[in-house]
Write a protein that holds these residues in place. Structure first.
Motif, PDB file in Angstrom:
ATOM      1  N   ILE A  10      16.904  96.523  22.667  1.00 40.97           N
ATOM      2  CA  ILE A  10      16.214  95.296  22.263  1.00 40.97           C
ATOM      3  C   ILE A  10      17.148  94.095  22.426  1.00 40.97           C
ATOM      4  N   ILE A  11      18.373  94.226  21.955  1.00 48.07           N
ATOM      5  CA  ILE A  11      19.343  93.136  22.048  1.00 48.07           C
ATOM      6  C   ILE A  11      19.646  92.804  23.508  1.00 48.07           C
ATOM      7  N   ASP A  12      19.813  93.816  24.342  1.00 53.95           N
ATOM      8  CA  ASP A  12      20.055  93.578  25.773  1.00 53.95           C
ATOM      9  C   ASP A  12      18.906  92.776  26.385  1.00 53.95           C
ATOM     10  N   ALA A  13      17.668  93.149  26.066  1.00 60.37           N
ATOM     11  CA  ALA A  13      16.501  92.446  26.593  1.00 60.37           C
ATOM     12  C   ALA A  13      16.443  91.008  26.078  1.00 60.37           C
ATOM     13  N   LEU A  14      16.740  90.821  24.795  1.00 64.50           N
ATOM     14  CA  LEU A  14      16.706  89.479  24.215  1.00 64.50           C
ATOM     15  C   LEU A  14      17.776  88.575  24.812  1.00 64.50           C
ATOM     16  N   GLU A  15      18.981  89.102  24.981  1.00 63.07           N
ATOM     17  CA  GLU A  15      20.055  88.303  25.571  1.00 63.07           C
ATOM     18  C   GLU A  15      19.741  87.921  27.013  1.00 63.07           C
ATOM     19  N   GLU A  16      19.129  88.833  27.743  1.00 69.63           N
ATOM     20  CA  GLU A  16      18.726  88.528  29.114  1.00 69.63           C
ATOM     21  C   GLU A  16      17.669  87.421  29.144  1.00 69.63           C
ATOM     22  N   LEU A  17      16.677  87.524  28.264  1.00 70.25           N
ATOM     23  CA  LEU A  17      15.641  86.486  28.178  1.00 70.25           C
ATOM     24  C   LEU A  17      16.241  85.142  27.784  1.00 70.25           C
ATOM     25  N   GLN A  18      17.155  85.170  26.827  1.00 69.04           N
ATOM     26  CA  GLN A  18      17.786  83.941  26.357  1.00 69.04           C
ATOM     27  C   GLN A  18      18.578  83.274  27.484  1.00 69.04           C
ATOM     28  N   ASP A  19      19.338  84.049  28.231  1.00 66.95           N
ATOM     29  CA  ASP A  19      20.111  83.506  29.351  1.00 66.95           C
ATOM     30  C   ASP A  19      19.205  82.969  30.456  1.00 66.95           C
ATOM     31  N   ARG A  20      18.213  83.744  30.822  1.00 65.27           N
ATOM     32  CA  ARG A  20      17.318  83.372  31.924  1.00 65.27           C
ATOM     33  C   ARG A  20      16.539  82.093  31.614  1.00 65.27           C
ATOM     34  N   ASN A  21      16.167  81.900  30.339  1.00 60.43           N
ATOM     35  CA  ASN A  21      15.340  80.757  29.956  1.00 60.43           C
ATOM     36  C   ASN A  21      16.129  79.610  29.336  1.00 60.43           C
ATOM     37  N   ASN A  22      17.447  79.773  29.238  1.00 61.80           N
ATOM     38  CA  ASN A  22      18.322  78.743  28.667  1.00 61.80           C
ATOM     39  C   ASN A  22      17.906  78.323  27.258  1.00 61.80           C
ATOM     40  N   SER A  24      18.555  77.901  23.349  1.00 62.88           N
ATOM     41  CA  SER A  24      19.773  77.765  22.551  1.00 62.88           C
ATOM     42  C   SER A  24      19.852  78.848  21.486  1.00 62.88           C
ATOM     43  N   SER A  25      18.694  79.277  20.978  1.00 62.97           N
ATOM     44  CA  SER A  25      18.702  80.378  20.010  1.00 62.97           C
ATOM     45  C   SER A  25      17.341  81.055  19.950  1.00 62.97           C
ATOM     46  N   ILE A  26      17.363  82.267  19.441  1.00 63.41           N
ATOM     47  CA  ILE A  26      16.133  83.001  19.149  1.00 63.41           C
ATOM     48  C   ILE A  26      16.068  83.105  17.633  1.00 63.41           C
ATOM     49  N   ARG A  27      15.008  82.557  17.053  1.00 64.93           N
ATOM     50  CA  ARG A  27      14.882  82.529  15.593  1.00 64.93           C
ATOM     51  C   ARG A  27      14.239  83.785  15.028  1.00 64.93           C
ATOM     52  N   SER A  28      13.221  84.282  15.727  1.00 67.03           N
ATOM     53  CA  SER A  28      12.580  85.502  15.236  1.00 67.03           C
ATOM     54  C   SER A  28      12.050  86.324  16.401  1.00 67.03           C
ATOM     55  N   VAL A  29      11.979  87.621  16.154  1.00 63.89           N
ATOM     56  CA  VAL A  29      11.524  88.597  17.141  1.00 63.89           C
ATOM     57  C   VAL A  29      10.416  89.409  16.484  1.00 63.89           C
ATOM     58  N   ASN A  30       9.232  89.376  17.087  1.00 66.16           N
ATOM     59  CA  ASN A  30       8.118  90.191  16.599  1.00 66.16           C
ATOM     60  C   ASN A  30       8.041  91.436  17.468  1.00 66.16           C
ATOM     61  N   ILE A  52      23.728  92.025  15.551  1.00 67.23           N
ATOM     62  CA  ILE A  52      23.656  90.666  16.097  1.00 67.23           C
ATOM     63  C   ILE A  52      24.624  89.694  15.424  1.00 67.23           C
ATOM     64  N   GLU A  53      25.394  90.168  14.442  1.00 66.66           N
ATOM     65  CA  GLU A  53      26.233  89.279  13.635  1.00 66.66           C
ATOM     66  C   GLU A  53      27.096  88.325  14.448  1.00 66.66           C
ATOM     67  N   ARG A  54      27.800  88.775  15.414  1.00 61.78           N
ATOM     68  CA  ARG A  54      28.711  87.919  16.176  1.00 61.78           C
ATOM     69  C   ARG A  54      28.227  87.730  17.615  1.00 61.78           C
ATOM     70  N   THR A  55      26.927  87.548  17.757  1.00 64.38           N
ATOM     71  CA  THR A  55      26.346  87.336  19.080  1.00 64.38           C
ATOM     72  C   THR A  55      25.555  86.037  19.064  1.00 64.38           C
ATOM     73  N   SER A  56      25.010  85.680  20.207  1.00 65.02           N
ATOM     74  CA  SER A  56      24.167  84.481  20.293  1.00 65.02           C
ATOM     75  C   SER A  56      22.852  84.660  19.547  1.00 65.02           C
ATOM     76  N   LEU A  57      22.561  85.873  19.117  1.00 63.10           N
ATOM     77  CA  LEU A  57      21.321  86.154  18.380  1.00 63.10           C
ATOM     78  C   LEU A  57      21.512  86.100  16.869  1.00 63.10           C
ATOM     79  N   ALA A  58      22.727  85.809  16.416  1.00 61.82           N
ATOM     80  CA  ALA A  58      23.027  85.792  14.978  1.00 61.82           C
ATOM     81  C   ALA A  58      22.006  84.940  14.234  1.00 61.82           C
TER      82      ALA A  58
END
Length: 114
Positions: A10-22, A24-30, A52-58
């Motif tokens: 899940i985290i790998d997919a979220l980080e990829e989406l975050q990078d691809r779409n630029n 700044s943060s993801i607030r919630s994941v359903n 996610i503590e020390r990642t861009s998803l924190a």
């Protein structure tokens, strides 16, 4: 604890989406999770928060929506769920059945900040 490997995916997919779409943060994941996945929601949430503590998803919140099992019969078209859980159609006794839902592990939606 297979929840940890699920969280990694899940985290790998979220980080990829975050990078691809630029974003700044993801607030919630359903997340939609089928009951046949045998996931314990509070363990999945704990593993997600710890990972996610020390990642861009924190700080992102994980919202888990359970998806009940549902079957359909190819012979009569009948549908049934967990209350009548079984692999025989309760309507006609047929054995030719499909699991329509219950194995999901899908990111349903995200709340992001651009």
């Amino acid at each position: 604890m297979h929840e940890l490997s699920m969280v990694k995916a899940i985290i790998d997919a979220l980080e990829e989406l975050q990078d691809r779409n630029n974003w700044s943060s993801i607030r919630s994941v359903n997340l939609k999770v089928g009951s046949m996945r045998q996931v314990i929601p509070h363990i999945l949430r704990f593993a997600f928060n710890a990972s996610i503590e020390r990642t861009s998803l924190a700080g992102a919140e994980l919202i888990i929506t359970p998806v009940p099992v549902e079957f359909s019969c190819r012979s009569c078209g009948g549908r049934w769920g967990e209350a009548d859980l079984g692999y025989l159609c309760p309507h006609c006794g047929g054995k030719d059945v499909d699991m329509v839902q219950g194995m999901e592990m899908d990111i349903d939606s995200l709340e992001v900040e651009e």
